[in-house]
Design a protein around this motif. Structure first.
Motif, short mmCIF file in Angstrom:
data_model
loop_
_atom_site.label_atom_id
_atom_site.label_comp_id
_atom_site.label_asym_id
_atom_site.label_seq_id
_atom_site.Cartn_x
_atom_site.Cartn_y
_atom_site.Cartn_z
N ILE A 13 68.36 56.14 2.95
CA ILE A 13 67.52 56.73 1.91
C ILE A 13 66.02 56.56 2.19
N GLU A 14 65.66 55.78 3.19
CA GLU A 14 64.25 55.52 3.46
C GLU A 14 63.43 56.80 3.67
N PRO A 15 63.94 57.81 4.43
CA PRO A 15 63.15 59.04 4.61
C PRO A 15 62.92 59.82 3.32
N LEU A 16 63.68 59.52 2.28
CA LEU A 16 63.57 60.24 1.01
C LEU A 16 62.55 59.61 0.07
N ARG A 17 62.17 58.38 0.35
CA ARG A 17 61.31 57.62 -0.56
C ARG A 17 59.86 58.06 -0.43
N VAL A 18 59.21 58.24 -1.57
CA VAL A 18 57.78 58.55 -1.60
C VAL A 18 57.03 57.23 -1.59
N GLU A 19 56.31 56.97 -0.52
CA GLU A 19 55.58 55.72 -0.40
C GLU A 19 54.52 55.64 -1.50
N PRO A 20 54.54 54.58 -2.31
CA PRO A 20 53.53 54.44 -3.36
C PRO A 20 52.12 54.53 -2.80
N VAL A 248 62.74 61.97 -2.94
CA VAL A 248 62.80 63.43 -2.85
C VAL A 248 64.07 63.78 -2.07
N VAL A 249 65.04 64.32 -2.78
CA VAL A 249 66.35 64.62 -2.20
C VAL A 249 66.42 66.09 -1.79
N CYS A 260 73.04 61.84 -1.21
CA CYS A 260 71.75 61.15 -1.32
C CYS A 260 71.58 60.53 -2.70
N ALA A 261 71.90 61.28 -3.74
CA ALA A 261 71.75 60.76 -5.10
C ALA A 261 72.63 59.53 -5.32
N ALA A 262 73.87 59.58 -4.83
CA ALA A 262 74.76 58.43 -4.95
C ALA A 262 74.21 57.23 -4.19
N ALA A 263 73.66 57.47 -3.00
CA ALA A 263 73.12 56.38 -2.19
C ALA A 263 71.93 55.72 -2.86
N VAL A 264 71.05 56.53 -3.46
CA VAL A 264 69.87 55.97 -4.14
C VAL A 264 70.30 55.11 -5.32
#
Length: 313
Positions: A13-20, A248-249, A260-264
């Motif tokens: 899931i790391e590529p989906l995360r919006v870095e703060p 962002v999925v 992706c949603a399940a993994a998050v």
């Protein structure tokens, strides 16, 4: 869950995360058709695994009764929110999951602050609440259609060009308050391409059983595509925080979006790491006494403890 599994999910899931603190341009930063080199036939097994893990963790979350989880799902029309909820949450106990959808605010809701109606639907400890559209509508639809802001009858000092920056700050503060009190906020944006939205709209028109899901308002909103993309980018940039980051999925492939949603969500529960309550010495003594009493009540010829006998067998 093993540490190896946990690391694998976090990496996935790391590529989906919006870095703060980062600036988001959806068109440049996130591909709606990204699928992490997975094939669709692999997806079914991965989703089953995710659903199973969710069921396991939800049971522990409810038993511990300390933390709650709020899942916010945002997407443009036809983004797949309903299907994501239906598939990802298919294995959990429905008593511990509550879904809320937010439509046009009522007269009573407009008589309160803009977060009031969302606060009423927050989860209890041990529960998972899902917002199918969420408080982020207040910086999306309301921003694209500022006439909705007029309906909220804000005092003059609360209006002006900085209203959106102020709302971002207020939402961030509210979510931090929830997290500080044991309620984790999980935020998923289903990123759909303009062409895929067109295809899904046509499907709703071509299939009679889907006609009810389409309205003329959908086309009017589609005409504001660029406005919404700008609002999404501003929202993601301003409200992805260390305590409640956005994911962002990619939503063009429904099967991948659901994985992706399940993994998050699993990742969030994994970080909470809820545990079944430990029974104390006094309670264990009472349980042993209850077990002896029930064993004494066994009919003639019956196993004193059928469950234990079955396990031995």
């Amino acid at each position: 869950m093993s540490h190896k599994q946990a690391r694998r999910i976090a990496k996935f899931i790391e590529p989906l995360r919006v870095e703060p603190g980062s600036r988001v341009d959806l068109a440049e930063d996130f591909d709606p058709r990204y699928k992490a080199r997975l094939k669709k036939r692999e997806g079914a097994e991965l989703l089953r695994t995710g659903v199973g893990l969710l069921a396991e963790y939800q049971a522990k979350l409810a038993a511990q009764d300390t933390y709650g989880v709020l899942l916010c799902l945002q997407a443009i029309d036809a983004g797949g929110k309903d299907g994501t909820i239906r598939h990802v949450m298919s294995g959990v106990n429905p008593q511990g999951v509550h879904v809320s959808s937010f439509k046009v605010p009522s007269a009573e809701e407009l008589d309160h602050d803009y977060l009031w109606r969302y606060a009423w639907r927050l989860p209890a400890r041990g529960d998972i609440a899902i917002f199918n559209r969420s408080h982020y509508e207040e910086v999306l639809v309301v921003r694209v259609h500022p006439e909705n802001l007029d309906r909220q009858r804000l005092p003059a000092e609360a209006q002006g060009r900085d209203v959106w920056a102020r709302r971002y700050r207020e939402i961030n503060d509210w979510e931090r308050y929830l997290c500080d009190n044991g309620f984790r906020v999980v935020k998923i944006f289903l990123n759909l391409s303009e062409e895929e939205q067109r295809t899904r709209f046509l499907k709703r028109l071509d299939r009679p059983e889907k006609n009810w899901k389409f309205s003329a308002a959908d086309l009017r909103e589609r005409e504001r595509w660029d406005d919404y993309q700008h609002a999404f980018g501003e929202m993601l940039s301003a409200t992805s925080t260390p305590w409640a980051p956005w994911y962002v999925v990619p939503a063009d492939r429904k099967w991948f979006a659901r994985i992706c949603a399940a993994a998050v969500l699993v990742h969030t529960l994994m970080e909470i790491d809820p545990q079944y309550p430990v029974v104390g010495k006094k309670a264990r003594k009472e349980l042993r006494a209850a077990k002896r009493l029930l064993e004494q009540q066994a009919p003639e010829g019956a196993e004193r403890d059928p469950y234990a006998a079955g396990r031995r067998g």
